[in-house]
Scaffold this motif. Structure first.
Motif, PDB file in Angstrom:
ATOM      1  N   SER A 101      -5.135  -4.803   1.335  1.00 21.89           N
ATOM      2  CA  SER A 101      -5.978  -4.481   0.177  1.00 21.89           C
ATOM      3  C   SER A 101      -5.273  -4.840  -1.116  1.00 21.89           C
ATOM      4  O   SER A 101      -4.055  -4.694  -1.223  1.00 21.89           O
ATOM      5  N   LEU A 102      -6.101  -5.271  -2.090  1.00 23.45           N
ATOM      6  CA  LEU A 102      -5.608  -5.394  -3.459  1.00 23.45           C
ATOM      7  C   LEU A 102      -6.036  -4.125  -4.174  1.00 23.45           C
ATOM      8  O   LEU A 102      -7.228  -3.812  -4.212  1.00 23.45           O
ATOM      9  N   LEU A 103      -5.085  -3.381  -4.723  1.00 24.50           N
ATOM     10  CA  LEU A 103      -5.427  -2.175  -5.466  1.00 24.50           C
ATOM     11  C   LEU A 103      -5.460  -2.550  -6.950  1.00 24.50           C
ATOM     12  O   LEU A 103      -4.429  -2.830  -7.555  1.00 24.50           O
ATOM     13  N   VAL A 104      -6.671  -2.597  -7.521  1.00 25.88           N
ATOM     14  CA  VAL A 104      -6.814  -2.984  -8.926  1.00 25.88           C
ATOM     15  C   VAL A 104      -6.811  -1.720  -9.789  1.00 25.88           C
ATOM     16  O   VAL A 104      -7.600  -0.804  -9.559  1.00 25.88           O
ATOM     17  N   VAL A 105      -5.890  -1.691 -10.774  1.00 26.26           N
ATOM     18  CA  VAL A 105      -5.817  -0.558 -11.702  1.00 26.26           C
ATOM     19  C   VAL A 105      -5.938  -1.092 -13.121  1.00 26.26           C
ATOM     20  O   VAL A 105      -5.294  -2.081 -13.477  1.00 26.26           O
ATOM     21  N   ASP A 106      -6.782  -0.458 -13.914  1.00 27.00           N
ATOM     22  CA  ASP A 106      -6.973  -0.838 -15.318  1.00 27.00           C
ATOM     23  C   ASP A 106      -5.710  -0.461 -16.087  1.00 27.00           C
ATOM     24  O   ASP A 106      -5.328   0.708 -16.122  1.00 27.00           O
ATOM     25  N   SER A 107      -5.057  -1.449 -16.726  1.00 33.67           N
ATOM     26  CA  SER A 107      -3.774  -1.174 -17.399  1.00 33.67           C
ATOM     27  C   SER A 107      -3.952  -0.417 -18.718  1.00 33.67           C
ATOM     28  O   SER A 107      -2.977  -0.081 -19.377  1.00 33.67           O
ATOM     29  N   THR A 159       7.362  -2.561  -8.095  1.00 34.82           N
ATOM     30  CA  THR A 159       8.291  -3.586  -8.608  1.00 34.82           C
ATOM     31  C   THR A 159       7.666  -4.977  -8.528  1.00 34.82           C
ATOM     32  O   THR A 159       7.917  -5.825  -9.376  1.00 34.82           O
ATOM     33  N   ASP A 160       6.818  -5.207  -7.493  1.00 36.61           N
ATOM     34  CA  ASP A 160       6.163  -6.524  -7.363  1.00 36.61           C
ATOM     35  C   ASP A 160       4.700  -6.483  -7.780  1.00 36.61           C
ATOM     36  O   ASP A 160       3.914  -7.335  -7.360  1.00 36.61           O
ATOM     37  N   GLU A 177      -1.299 -16.192  -4.306  1.00 34.81           N
ATOM     38  CA  GLU A 177      -0.012 -16.506  -3.654  1.00 34.81           C
ATOM     39  C   GLU A 177       0.550 -15.264  -2.946  1.00 34.81           C
ATOM     40  O   GLU A 177       1.040 -15.339  -1.829  1.00 34.81           O
ATOM     41  N   SER A 178       0.468 -14.100  -3.623  1.00 36.74           N
ATOM     42  CA  SER A 178       1.039 -12.895  -3.002  1.00 36.74           C
ATOM     43  C   SER A 178       0.198 -12.422  -1.814  1.00 36.74           C
ATOM     44  O   SER A 178       0.724 -11.801  -0.893  1.00 36.74           O
ATOM     45  N   ARG A 182       2.435 -11.726   1.235  1.00 37.98           N
ATOM     46  CA  ARG A 182       2.695 -10.311   1.509  1.00 37.98           C
ATOM     47  C   ARG A 182       1.719  -9.650   2.492  1.00 37.98           C
ATOM     48  O   ARG A 182       2.039  -8.605   3.066  1.00 37.98           O
ATOM     49  N   LEU A 183       0.525 -10.202   2.657  1.00 38.63           N
ATOM     50  CA  LEU A 183      -0.422  -9.558   3.580  1.00 38.63           C
ATOM     51  C   LEU A 183      -0.278 -10.144   4.979  1.00 38.63           C
ATOM     52  O   LEU A 183      -0.059 -11.349   5.130  1.00 38.63           O
TER      53      LEU A 183
END
Length: 600
Positions: A101-107, A159-160, A177-178, A182-183
């Motif tokens: 999963s990509l966890l999207v968080v509003d910065s 960290t990544d 790319e990640s 990474r998955l």
């Protein structure tokens, strides 16, 4: 054929409005899934109502070919999921078909209640999670603080974490790319017997029922005979395809693929979400684990304004059910509103969406009764029953005790609004479990009765916190409670559509409020009308609608007073008789306004 090492299946999870669908748009654009001319905002939100409200309701899937920096081509299966709490079953279904999963968080906003809920769903599905900070192009963006918050609240290593702007496209290539690095790639055996997980099904007016599947083992191809393991039904496959993002026919689906097929299935009801599909000639021995069916928590009745439109409503509900497996309904009748349907929903937003789709797509005028939840009635004779509709409540003498559903709610709120939110939860009979802080935001965990949530809790929470609080909940069992059924009587007749369940301590105030409201809504008649609220045989509140007056003595000029008295006496008798036999017609608008009653 693409080998498994070059496939990645992932979903995008986030809170509402944190940019899931926009990130999906940029990925489709980057991988060349659509030309610039075909591209539009939120391309995966296909329903008109999704585009209008700017929310995702149905999870959508798309297969993309991405040429990585190492020169190799990878096949990416992306699933865009909804963010709202009512549609979390869509999220859990999508996660079962993916490995990461990509966890999207509003910065600018940070971790919200639904972010937490969706991360836990992804962790339950044993996913590898990549944190992505969106909206870094905004001046209010604070990536450093938000990374720390993700570590403190969720416990994920950031960290990544990748900084992106889904709006401008900055950082999208880094995300792709990640995903590859990474998955994990999917696992599966090509030469084994077919095992496919049924993820979703919907009705297409041209192709019939379309079924979305994730292939675990084996091959699914045209002309093959398949068997649905839960029902034992056998169908022959007509077409096989993938969404690129347009539905595109292909020869076969292989292990790790997510795609669709059609097989002359007549109704979506035949296809149970979470079922395992296998080859009829060489069936699999064990089905896949699947996932729990969705359970409706809020019930409401739908009636057509025009009684002649009942058949039309029946057909419309059947068609909607094809598209939304989580929605259930059964016929019912009401003395005041005629024939209609009792419908089950996953929450208030789900109810609102279904009602709006019925009115838009099928051009129906509807009356919706007050939403209620499922109560458990334990009777004195030792039997139990589930109460979906307050008007079906047994006599108080037959009831031993009543249990109501409770929820566990997580509320994230800025410190300055904490007092208002705490008093709102206490007013709704909430029990505080914990209160923790991350920076200047408080995280509250409360147990609350579900029937206190279904009316206007969410609206009140948003207004109390000026829109800054976020709210997520899950079911937390049943608990015994002192509940009563409040009946509304107009001219001594019970109006079943306005009956509601309430806690004894609040029943009088709510009964009085609805009587006062009806007093203003019901048109005056030629006789006095009593509007009452009662529990069992006891009246707890009353309002009186005064009669319209006709001056019967207008024609008497002068003369003896006894003539006027005689006419007034005659009028009095007539009104008494009218009151006994007079029917009070309650207009539909009065029902709607009374049912929209909030606690103010």
């Amino acid at each position: 054929m693409t080998d498994l090492a070059h496939k990645r299946n992932f979903s995008i999870v986030a809170h509402i409005d944190h940019g899931k669908s926009t990130l999906a748009d940029r990925m489709i654009e980057f991988c060349g899934g659509l030309t610039d001319r075909e591209m539009q905002e939120q391309v995966l939100d296909s329903m008109e109502i999704e585009r209008e409200r700017g929310i995702t309701i149905k999870a959508q899937t798309v297969c993309l070919d991405y040429k990585a920096q190492n020169g190799e081509i990878y096949e990416l299966n992306l699933m865009d999921t909804p963010g709202h709490v009512d549609f979390s079953y869509e999220v859990s279904r999508s996660l079962a078909a993916c490995e990461g999963s990509l966890l999207v968080v509003d910065s600018t906003q940070g971790v919200e209640a639904q972010t937490l809920a969706n991360v836990y769903l992804a962790l339950d599905a044993d996913h590898e999670i990549i944190p992505v900070l969106n909206k870094i192009d905004l001046p209010a963006s604070e990536p450093g603080r938000i990374k720390q918050q993700i570590e403190d609240v969720i416990g994920l290593d950031t960290t990544d974490a990748i900084n992106i702007s889904a709006k401008t496209g900055e950082g999208v290539e880094d995300v792709l790319e990640s995903i590859i690095q990474r998955l994990p790639s999917p696992r599966g055996k090509l030469n084994s017997s077919l095992k496919a997980l049924l993820v979703d099904s919907w009705y297409d007016s041209y192709l019939g029922v379309m079924i979305l599947v994730r292939i675990q083992d084996g091959i699914l191809k045209r002309g093959m005979k398949i068997k649905l393991m839960s029902s034992g039904q056998i169908h022959q496959i007509d077409h096989v395809g993938k969404f690129l993002p347009k539905a595109t026919k292909i020869e076969q689906l292989e292990p790790g693929d997510i795609g669709y097929f059609t097989a002359s299935v007549k109704t979506v009801a035949e296809t149970n979400v979470g079922d395992t599909i296998t080859d009829e000639r060489n069936p699999a021995t064990e089905p896949l684990s699947g996932f729990k069916p969705s359970v409706p928590v809020v019930f409401s009745s739908l009636f057509p304004v025009d009684a002649a439109a009942f058949e039309e409503l029946r057909d419309s509900l059947a068609k909607l059910r094809l598209n939304d497996a989580s929605f259930v309904y059964e016929p019912e009748s009401s003395a005041a509103l005629g024939f209609g349907f009792r419908c089950g929903f996953l929450g208030l937003l789900h109810l609102e969406i279904i009602q709006e789709r019925l009115e838009r797509e099928f051009d129906l005028d509807l009356i919706t009764t007050a939403p209620s939840v499922v109560y458990r009635i334990h009777k004195t004779d030792g039997t139990d029953l589930e109460l979906h509709n307050p008007s079906d409540m047994p006599e108080p003498t037959q009831i031993d005790f009543v249990e109501e559903p409770w929820i566990k709610a997580t509320i994230l709120v800025p410190d300055e609004h904490l007092g208002g939110v705490l008093s709102l939860c206490t007013e709704r009979r909430g029990v505080q479990i914990e209160l923790t802080y991350t920076g200047n935001r408080a995280m509250l965990v409360y147990r609350l009765p579900l029937n206190e949530i279904v009316f206007d809790f969410y609206d009140r929470l948003k207004s109390t916190s000026k829109g800054y609080a976020s709210f997520d909940y899950h079911m937390d069992g049943y608990q015994q409670s002192d509940l009563v059924k409040v009946s509304i009587l107009v001219n001594a007749e019970i109006v079943d559509a306005l009956s509601f369940m309430s806690h004894k301590s609040q029943s009088e105030a709510r009964g009085r409020a609805i009587c006062e409201r009806l007093k203003d809504l019901i048109p005056r008649q030629l006789f006095k009308i009593a509007v009452q609220a009662g529990i069992g045989g006891k009246i707890i509140a009353r309002s009186t609608i005064s009669a319209m007056r006709k001056d019967v003595t207008a024609k008497c000029y002068g003369g003896d007073i006894s003539r006027k008295r005689k006419l007034l006496e005659k009028q009095k008798k007539g009104k008494k008789k009218m009151r006994q036999f007079g029917q009070v017609e309650i207009p539909q608008s009065a029902f709607l306004a009374a049912l929209k009653m909030s606690d103010d």
